[in-house]
Design a protein around this motif. Structure first.
Motif, short mmCIF file in Angstrom:
data_model
loop_
_atom_site.label_atom_id
_atom_site.label_comp_id
_atom_site.label_asym_id
_atom_site.label_seq_id
_atom_site.Cartn_x
_atom_site.Cartn_y
_atom_site.Cartn_z
N ILE A 55 -8.29 43.77 -16.92
CA ILE A 55 -9.11 44.70 -15.96
C ILE A 55 -10.55 44.90 -16.83
O ILE A 55 -11.41 44.93 -15.99
CB ILE A 55 -8.37 45.92 -15.92
CG1 ILE A 55 -7.30 45.73 -14.91
CG2 ILE A 55 -9.18 47.12 -15.28
CD1 ILE A 55 -6.33 47.02 -14.79
N ASP A 56 -10.46 45.39 -18.13
CA ASP A 56 -11.55 45.55 -19.03
C ASP A 56 -12.21 44.43 -19.00
O ASP A 56 -13.71 44.43 -18.79
CB ASP A 56 -11.17 45.96 -20.27
CG ASP A 56 -12.17 46.23 -21.27
OD1 ASP A 56 -13.24 46.74 -20.76
OD2 ASP A 56 -12.12 45.71 -22.41
N ARG A 57 -11.96 43.29 -19.13
CA ARG A 57 -12.60 41.73 -19.27
C ARG A 57 -13.42 41.83 -18.06
O ARG A 57 -14.47 41.39 -17.65
CB ARG A 57 -11.90 40.76 -19.46
CG ARG A 57 -12.41 39.55 -19.57
CD ARG A 57 -11.74 38.11 -19.55
NE ARG A 57 -10.84 38.06 -18.52
CZ ARG A 57 -11.57 37.57 -17.19
NH1 ARG A 57 -12.67 37.11 -17.39
NH2 ARG A 57 -10.88 37.05 -16.31
N ARG A 58 -12.75 42.01 -16.82
CA ARG A 58 -13.35 41.85 -15.40
C ARG A 58 -14.35 42.72 -15.25
O ARG A 58 -15.46 42.43 -14.62
CB ARG A 58 -12.28 41.65 -14.27
CG ARG A 58 -11.41 40.61 -14.25
CD ARG A 58 -10.38 40.75 -13.07
NE ARG A 58 -9.50 39.60 -13.31
CZ ARG A 58 -8.99 39.15 -12.34
NH1 ARG A 58 -8.90 39.97 -11.15
NH2 ARG A 58 -8.12 38.11 -12.03
N LEU A 59 -14.22 44.14 -15.65
CA LEU A 59 -15.18 45.06 -15.37
C LEU A 59 -16.57 44.64 -16.14
O LEU A 59 -17.52 44.91 -15.84
CB LEU A 59 -14.58 46.53 -15.95
CG LEU A 59 -13.59 47.17 -14.94
CD1 LEU A 59 -12.81 48.25 -15.57
CD2 LEU A 59 -14.32 47.71 -13.74
N ALA A 60 -16.02 44.26 -17.41
CA ALA A 60 -17.44 43.72 -18.46
C ALA A 60 -18.06 42.81 -17.79
O ALA A 60 -19.37 42.62 -18.02
CB ALA A 60 -16.65 43.65 -19.81
N GLY A 61 -17.28 42.10 -17.26
CA GLY A 61 -17.96 40.61 -16.63
C GLY A 61 -19.08 41.07 -15.25
O GLY A 61 -19.86 40.37 -15.21
N HIS A 62 -18.78 42.20 -14.97
CA HIS A 62 -19.61 42.67 -13.64
C HIS A 62 -20.39 43.79 -14.18
O HIS A 62 -21.21 44.47 -13.35
CB HIS A 62 -18.45 43.23 -12.57
CG HIS A 62 -17.91 42.09 -11.76
ND1 HIS A 62 -18.38 41.40 -11.15
CD2 HIS A 62 -16.55 41.63 -12.01
CE1 HIS A 62 -17.66 40.53 -10.51
NE2 HIS A 62 -16.65 40.70 -11.14
N GLY A 63 -20.65 43.82 -15.53
CA GLY A 63 -21.52 45.04 -16.23
C GLY A 63 -21.01 46.44 -15.87
O GLY A 63 -21.97 47.38 -16.00
N LEU A 64 -20.01 46.44 -15.90
CA LEU A 64 -19.25 48.06 -15.79
C LEU A 64 -18.81 48.68 -17.28
O LEU A 64 -18.16 47.66 -18.08
CB LEU A 64 -18.50 48.26 -14.73
CG LEU A 64 -18.78 47.84 -13.21
CD1 LEU A 64 -17.83 47.98 -12.19
CD2 LEU A 64 -19.90 49.24 -12.96
#
Length: 64
Positions: A55-64
Motif C-alpha cells: 500500500i505504501d509503495r503504491r501511494l508513494a508511486g502516486h505521489g501521496l
C-alpha cells in the motif's frame, strides 16, 4: 465530496497506513528480540507488513 476533500482523505489514509506499518515493524522487532519469530502472532504481523508495504509503495508511486 470535492477534489480537495478527496485529496485530504487520501492523505489521511496514507498517514494512517504508514503509522500502522511503523507500529507493525515495532511489534515485530519486539517479538524478534524475544525469540518469538515462529509464533502465529509474528506470522500474522509479517503478512500485514507485506500488505502495508505494498500500500505504501503504491501511494508513494502516486505521489501521496
Amino acid at each position: 465530496m470535492d477534489d480537495t476533500e478527496r485529496l485530504a482523505a487520501y492523505d489521511a489514509f496514507a498517514a494512517e497506513a504508514r503509522a500502522e506499518l511503523a507500529r507493525t515493524d515495532e511489534r515485530m522487532g519486539e517479538l524478534r528480540a524475544a525469540g518469538k519469530v515462529k509464533t502465529a502472532t509474528y506470522r500474522q504481523l509479517f503478512a500485514a507488513r507485506l500488505t502495508l508495504k505494498e500500500i505504501d509503495r503504491r501511494l508513494a508511486g502516486h505521489g501521496l
